[in-house]
Design an enzyme around this catalytic site. Structure first.
Site, PDB file in Angstrom:
ATOM      1  N   ARG A  76    -163.614 -75.830 143.041  1.00  0.00           N
ATOM      2  CA  ARG A  76    -164.853 -75.072 143.199  1.00  0.00           C
ATOM      3  C   ARG A  76    -165.746 -75.331 141.994  1.00  0.00           C
ATOM      4  NH1 ARG A  76    -165.485 -69.198 141.209  1.00  0.00           N
ATOM      5  NH2 ARG A  76    -167.730 -69.348 141.106  1.00  0.00           N
ATOM      6  N   HIS A 120    -174.596 -70.312 140.102  1.00  0.00           N
ATOM      7  CA  HIS A 120    -173.729 -69.644 139.126  1.00  0.00           C
ATOM      8  C   HIS A 120    -174.581 -69.327 137.892  1.00  0.00           C
ATOM      9  CE1 HIS A 120    -169.240 -69.080 138.082  1.00  0.00           C
ATOM     10  NE2 HIS A 120    -169.923 -68.518 137.099  1.00  0.00           N
ATOM     11  N   GLU A 165    -170.929 -64.141 141.961  1.00  0.00           N
ATOM     12  CA  GLU A 165    -171.117 -62.853 141.282  1.00  0.00           C
ATOM     13  C   GLU A 165    -172.582 -62.466 141.142  1.00  0.00           C
ATOM     14  OE1 GLU A 165    -168.965 -62.858 137.596  1.00  0.00           O
ATOM     15  OE2 GLU A 165    -167.038 -63.105 138.592  1.00  0.00           O
ATOM     16  N   ASN A 288    -163.623 -62.640 142.939  1.00  0.00           N
ATOM     17  CA  ASN A 288    -163.251 -62.901 141.543  1.00  0.00           C
ATOM     18  C   ASN A 288    -162.702 -61.595 140.996  1.00  0.00           C
ATOM     19  OD1 ASN A 288    -164.508 -65.329 141.977  1.00  0.00           O
ATOM     20  ND2 ASN A 288    -166.206 -64.978 140.566  1.00  0.00           N
ATOM     21  N   TYR A 290    -160.628 -59.602 137.709  1.00  0.00           N
ATOM     22  CA  TYR A 290    -160.034 -59.593 136.357  1.00  0.00           C
ATOM     23  C   TYR A 290    -159.330 -58.279 136.050  1.00  0.00           C
ATOM     24  CZ  TYR A 290    -162.289 -64.061 135.853  1.00  0.00           C
ATOM     25  OH  TYR A 290    -162.641 -65.373 136.040  1.00  0.00           O
ATOM     26  N   GLU A 347    -161.718 -66.652 141.658  1.00  0.00           N
ATOM     27  CA  GLU A 347    -161.496 -66.620 140.203  1.00  0.00           C
ATOM     28  C   GLU A 347    -160.443 -65.573 139.876  1.00  0.00           C
ATOM     29  OE1 GLU A 347    -164.726 -65.947 137.442  1.00  0.00           O
ATOM     30  OE2 GLU A 347    -166.012 -67.390 138.477  1.00  0.00           O
TER      31      GLU A 347
END
Ligand code: BGP
Length: 442
Positions: A76, A120, A165, A288, A290, A347
């Site tokens: 990606r 991005h 995002e 994504n 975290y 991600e």
């Protein structure tokens, strides 16, 4: 020992143009808002910029070779809008097109599936000067850019995401001033968010029309949101932040509604037919992830909410934040049930300051292996519980320019000697990932 599906599951790695390409002023590339932002004193750690980054613009062939060595099935990347359209619209830069042609052909030759992300965070500065995302015309500019990308690469690329995002790009860019263009303006933020959604819908239509067999999605940073303190004010702040972080983009794009808590603020920018323009058919949902986020009520902030502190639980001693794989599992289940699309984790990974190649020539990042083991275990639990997850892309392939952190906090499974000769070394986690891919087991 968690096992992953042998078929219908993709193992990948992710990157972003400004974070790895470098060659910022080479071969006709125009400036983006990040070229400007990173040069303003105090905006990025040590004033670092993506001017050279991992020099992927020149080393893309070597990087494909490294992906082959690891066994990566899908890559990606994002295209830099101002590399192909230096001012964002108008004149096309053929040398920029040539670069992505080489990269895509190289990936296909290596049997690595290209996953192309249109945006991005690097808006062409030429468009920023016309108001950027706050100008409603941006939806048309983005659609024209998508048309160019589809026409040039759509014969070979089938997986496209419109945005990476959008929440980070707009919330940090227009309300909290952490990312480019670093505004703190409540109205600008809401306008920008709505226009990003319109741009998304317009690009989906263009890609659908121009690319035979296109598989389309948008990539969202999704994290479970908590109140910093258990007070009515912080609970309200958490509901607000949840709507801004997790709802304002996925809900209209996948469900055709804005979160009700935000509707009064968005109303002034909505025109007849807008929701139908945004809510276009999508094939998959990119996540994504975290870790959880915390909200604190703060009337002095543009949106009435501040980033809260996480509770005083022990942060991971080496990674610097608390590790909650169970929330990853829960998030995957939640997204699967709410949006009812196949999920790709686009991600997940961890950064660590001060990583160094050892005397033995290897980079021993056992903390990263432990982190990834925990998160992949959580993913397999989500699969077992019924979440429709079809793939996992590690963040990130290479040590990269990490935005405000500059070259601090690198996330790569491949070390890049950013201060020196840009030499690549596969970290221990990269070798570990190769084995996961080969065996389908963590
Ligand atoms: C995501 C971005 C990536 C990358 C990653 C790590 O938000 O899409 O581009 O930067 O985060 O970032 P951080 O260092 O903020 O955790």
């Amino acid at each position: 020992m968690p096992e992953f599906p042998k078929t219908n599951f993709i193992w990948g790695a992710s990157s972003a143009a400004y974070q790895i390409e470098g060659a910022a002023a080479e071969d006709g590339r125009g400036p983006s808002i990040w070229d400007i932002h990173s040069r303003i004193p105090g905006r990025t750690a040590r004033g670092e910029t993506g001017d050279v980054a991992a020099d992927h613009y020149h080393r893309w062939a070597e990087d494909i070779g490294l992906m082959t060595q690891i066994g990566i099935g899908a890559y990606r990347f994002s295209t830099s809008w101002s590399r192909v359209l230096p001012r964002g619209r108008g004149q096309v830069n053929q040398k920029g097109i040539d670069f992505y042609d080489r990269l895509i052909d190289g990936l296909l030759d290596a049997k690595i599936e290209p996953w192309l992300c249109l945006y991005h965070w690097d808006l062409p500065q030429g468009l920023a000067e016309l108001g950027g995302w706050t100008n409603r015309d941006v939806a048309g500019w983005f659609a024209d850019y998508a048309t160019l990308i589809a026409a040039k690469f759509g014969d070979r690329v089938k997986h496209f995401s419109t945005f990476n995002e959008p929440n980070v790009a707009t919330l940090f860019g227009y309300a909290m001033a952490w990312n480019a263009p670093a505004a703190q303006d409540r109205a600008a933020y809401f306008r920008a968010a709505h226009h990003v959604n319109l741009a998304h819908g317009a690009a989906v239509d263009v890609l659908r029309d121009h690319v035979t067999g296109a598989s389309l999605g948008c990539i969202h940073n999704r994290q479970i949101t908590f109140a910093e303190k258990d007070t009515p004010e912080d609970r309200h702040a958490a509901a607000l932040l949840d709507a801004h972080w997790n709802g304002i983009f996925p809900d209209p794009q996948y469900l055709g509604t804005y979160p009700s808590i935000l509707i009064d603020d968005l109303e002034p920018y909505l025109q007849a037919g807008d929701m139908a323009r945004i809510h276009r058919p999508l094939d998959w949902f990119g996540i994504n992830h975290y870790g959880p986020i915390y909200a604190r009520a703060d009337a002095t902030k543009q949106l009435g909410v501040a980033w809260g502190d996480s509770p005083p639980e022990p942060a991971h001693p080496l990674i610097g934040w608390a590790i909650h794989p169970e929330m990853f599992r829960d998030e995957l289940l939640l997204v699967s049930q709410r949006y009812k699309r196949p999920i790709y984790v686009t991600e997940n990974g961890c950064g660590r300051d001060g990583e160094k190649i050892g005397a033995d020539g290897a980079l021993h990042d056992d903390y990263r292996i432990a982190y990834l083991t925990d998160y992949l275990t959580a993913l397999s639990q989500a699969l077992e519980a019924g979440a429709d997850v079809r793939g996992y892309f590690i963040w990130s392939l290479l040590d990269s320019y990490e935005w405000g952190s500059g070259y601090g906090n690198p996330f790569g499974i491949i070390h890049v000697d950013v201060e020196g000769d840009k030499k690549r070394t596969i970290k221990e986690s990269g070798h570990w990932y190769a084995n996961v891919i080969k065996t389908g087991r963590v």
